[in-house]
Design an enzyme around this catalytic site. Structure first.
Site, mmCIF file in Angstrom:
data_model
loop_
_atom_site.group_PDB
_atom_site.id
_atom_site.type_symbol
_atom_site.label_atom_id
_atom_site.label_comp_id
_atom_site.label_asym_id
_atom_site.label_seq_id
_atom_site.Cartn_x
_atom_site.Cartn_y
_atom_site.Cartn_z
ATOM 1 N N HIS A 123 -16.735 44.728 37.782
ATOM 2 C CA HIS A 123 -16.004 45.971 37.536
ATOM 3 C C HIS A 123 -16.912 47.108 37.070
ATOM 4 C CE1 HIS A 123 -16.201 45.419 33.130
ATOM 5 N NE2 HIS A 123 -16.062 44.130 33.403
ATOM 6 N N ASP A 124 -16.650 48.275 37.623
ATOM 7 C CA ASP A 124 -17.299 49.534 37.212
ATOM 8 C C ASP A 124 -18.782 49.604 37.560
ATOM 9 O OD1 ASP A 124 -14.887 50.604 35.789
ATOM 10 O OD2 ASP A 124 -15.256 48.856 34.534
ATOM 11 N N GLY A 141 -20.454 43.852 34.567
ATOM 12 C CA GLY A 141 -19.745 45.121 34.522
ATOM 13 C C GLY A 141 -20.631 46.282 34.111
#
Length: 262
Positions: A123-124, A141
């Site tokens: 994520h991200d 992340g």
């Protein structure tokens, strides 16, 4: 769906946007908030879900799962995105997750990347253009991976780490701190062990710039003062854009410290 070719066993949920010339193979599943650009090819057994955009002419191999929710216990079901650029090759069992509210809400992958079997983009993460991530390597992340980086097989990049343009990470390496542009990192607990000279030469970088980068690396390794102070002095002295790139990277914002030359 125009000129798209869709196997009868594929499931395309209502709302999905399928570009011209897409090929969706057997037993694929495309969710209702997915957008596939022209010429995207899902070979078979590919899952694309979430709010996910995949750029033109990207090829995805069997059993990849693209756009599932983050592996983050803070995630509470908020609507976040995964945006993948053009002409990527995403091999078997690759996973790429959407973002989180706390990380800006978007996981982003650039153009012309190669993501080999079993690798993971969390994520991200922000991944640049022409990046290669080798088999079973993983980005945690919030990582930032700049253009033309190569990450070796079975390696891991810690959350919030930045890897500068043109750097190379050796196989079976854990990277816990930022890596300068064009750096070479290897050893089980990653060490900055030199410059990615092979990559520089392959990209046709001028000999004068390579010489300047070697001198800069020596100054970063052996100069007086803290690492950031050495980088600032380099910035005051250099005329090479490549060295300036390293200086700007070191002096930029970061949530981690740096891997420094031994």
């Amino acid at each position: 769906m125009g000129t798209a070719t869709i196997h009868p066993s594929a499931v395309i949920e209502d709302g999905a946007q399928i570009g011209e010339g897409c090929v969706i193979g057997p037993f694929c599943h495309v969710g209702p908030k997915v957008t596939l650009g022209p010429g995207v090819h899902l070979k078979s057994h590919v899952v694309v879900t979430g709010i996910t955009e995949i750029g033109d002419d990207t090829l995805i191999f069997p059993f990849a799962v693209i756009g599932e929710i983050p592996q983050d216990l803070k995630f509470q079901g908020e609507e976040t995105r995964l945006i993948i650029g053009k002409r990527n090759r995403i091999r078997e069992h690759v996973t790429m997750n959407t973002g989180t509210d706390g990380g800006g809400g978007v996981t982003r992958v650039g153009d012309d990347g190669l993501f080999m079997a079993g690798c993971h983009v969390a994520h991200d993460a922000q991944v640049g253009n022409r990046v290669i991530i080798v088999n079973n390597a993983a980005l945690a992340g919030h990582c930032v991976i700049e253009d033309e980086v190569i990450i070796g097989g079975l390696s891991g990049v810690h959350q919030w780490v930045r890897v500068g343009r043109g750097a190379i990470i050796g196989a079976v390496t854990m990277v816990t701190n930022d890596v300068i542009p064009h750096g070479l990192v290897q050893a089980p607990r990653g060490k900055l062990d030199g410059l990615n000279l092979v990559g520089l030469k392959r990209r046709g970088v001028a000999r004068s710039d390579i010489t300047a980068l070697r001198a800069a690396f020596q100054m970063l390794a052996q100069g007086e003062g803290a690492f950031a102070e050495r980088a600032k002095r380099l910035g005051d002295e250099t005329e090479s854009d490549y060295v300036r790139e390293i200086v700007d990277f070191v002096l930029g914002d970061s949530d981690r410290s740096f891997l420094t030359p031994g």
